[in-house]
Write an enzyme that holds these catalytic residues in place. Sequence first.
Site, PDB file in Angstrom:
ATOM      1  CE  LYS A  53      -3.828  -2.349   2.308  1.00 45.98           C
ATOM      2  NZ  LYS A  53      -4.607  -2.613   3.525  1.00 45.98           N
ATOM      3  CD  GLN A  97      -3.515  -4.446   6.627  1.00 37.92           C
ATOM      4  OE1 GLN A  97      -3.705  -3.357   6.082  1.00 37.92           O
ATOM      5  NE2 GLN A  97      -3.894  -5.583   6.058  1.00 37.92           N
ATOM      6  CG  ASP A 120      -9.231   0.153   5.388  1.00 33.12           C
ATOM      7  OD1 ASP A 120      -9.109  -0.243   4.213  1.00 33.12           O
ATOM      8  OD2 ASP A 120      -8.420  -0.101   6.297  1.00 33.12           O
TER       9      ASP A 120
HETATM   10  N1  GUN Z   1      -6.958  -6.774   6.454  1.00 38.98           N
HETATM   11  C1  GUN Z   1      -7.349  -7.462   5.364  1.00 38.98           C
HETATM   12  N2  GUN Z   1      -7.858  -6.625   4.425  1.00 38.98           N
HETATM   13  C2  GUN Z   1      -7.779  -5.385   4.940  1.00 38.98           C
HETATM   14  C3  GUN Z   1      -8.136  -4.105   4.447  1.00 38.98           C
HETATM   15  O1  GUN Z   1      -8.646  -3.928   3.337  1.00 38.98           O
HETATM   16  N3  GUN Z   1      -7.864  -3.063   5.287  1.00 38.98           N
HETATM   17  C4  GUN Z   1      -7.331  -3.236   6.526  1.00 38.98           C
HETATM   18  N4  GUN Z   1      -7.137  -2.149   7.266  1.00 38.98           N
HETATM   19  N5  GUN Z   1      -6.996  -4.406   7.005  1.00 38.98           N
HETATM   20  C5  GUN Z   1      -7.216  -5.478   6.217  1.00 38.98           C
END
Ligand code: GUN
Length: 296
Positions: A53, A97, A120
């Site tokens: 990311k 995350q 998110d």
């Molecule tokens: N863990 C798995 N997918 C995601 C996501 O799209 N965002 C976040 N913050 N954690 C995740």
Amino acid sequence: MAIIIDGKKISTLIKEEIKNQVEKIISKGGRAPHLAAVLVGEDGASLTYVSNKVASCKQVGFKSSLINLPYEIKEEKLLREITRLNNEKEVDGFIVQLPLPKHIDEDKVLLAINPKKDVDGFHPTNFGKMALNMETFVSATPYGIIELLKRYDIDTNGKHTVVIGRSNIVGRPISILMSRKAKLGNSTVTVVHSRTKNLKFFTNNADIIISALGVPNFLKANMVKNGVVIIDVGITRVKDLNKRKGYVLKGDADFESVKEKASYITPVPGGVGPMTIASLLQNTLKAYKINFEGSK
Ligand code: GUN
């Protein structure tokens, strides 16, 4: 033989579109959009996702910050960090995350994020707006799936979509999006999960299958009908000592067999995964426009 949906190519196109917009912002004297990512602990998969990311931010000209906190961090301290990011004018959006360590209450953490910076789309305010078809940050994976269907011109109207899995991150939101009254929606949706009896009955009657189960090779050719569209969200690391990394990534679909029956299918890797990142960047640009440009 299915058309392979190239998520990597589409995500590259989206990133190009974002990069062009950032260049315009900068040329007009604006500052670059800024995404921050909070990672608690050092889980290998999470670290890879977050690093990807952050690297993608660089590709499109965003500023990014990776805040890596120790696994043992106290909940209060994490909440203080979130408050700091909520108040930090130079951060347009941020993510925490998931999953978080067991001693931290995930709901409390998600509720602490300012919905205007919640790129998110996990905060109940944003999830609720998504469910009501209001303008908001749609979570990255469901948003990426909709974008793939759109760009491949796949008709979802009146189709029977079967979603495998009911997680808050993928299954639940994509089931809502697929059934909403919208050009990319209007599906009749069935959500199946670990307690579903005779799951195969439902998948065999699906025009579109969106699988977010995390069980490699779960979906076999005898579970799908001819012409089905398969969107495979599963990404599981499967041990493979012949590989440099010691593992391969596997989707939920038994790709080689189901691709013979499907009309479209997303590969793993290179399908939904790259789209998730592109969507996160799209949301960050949107947050920048709301929080920064909107406040001028
Ligand atoms: N863990 C798995 N997918 C995601 C996501 O799209 N965002 C976040 N913050 N954690 C995740």
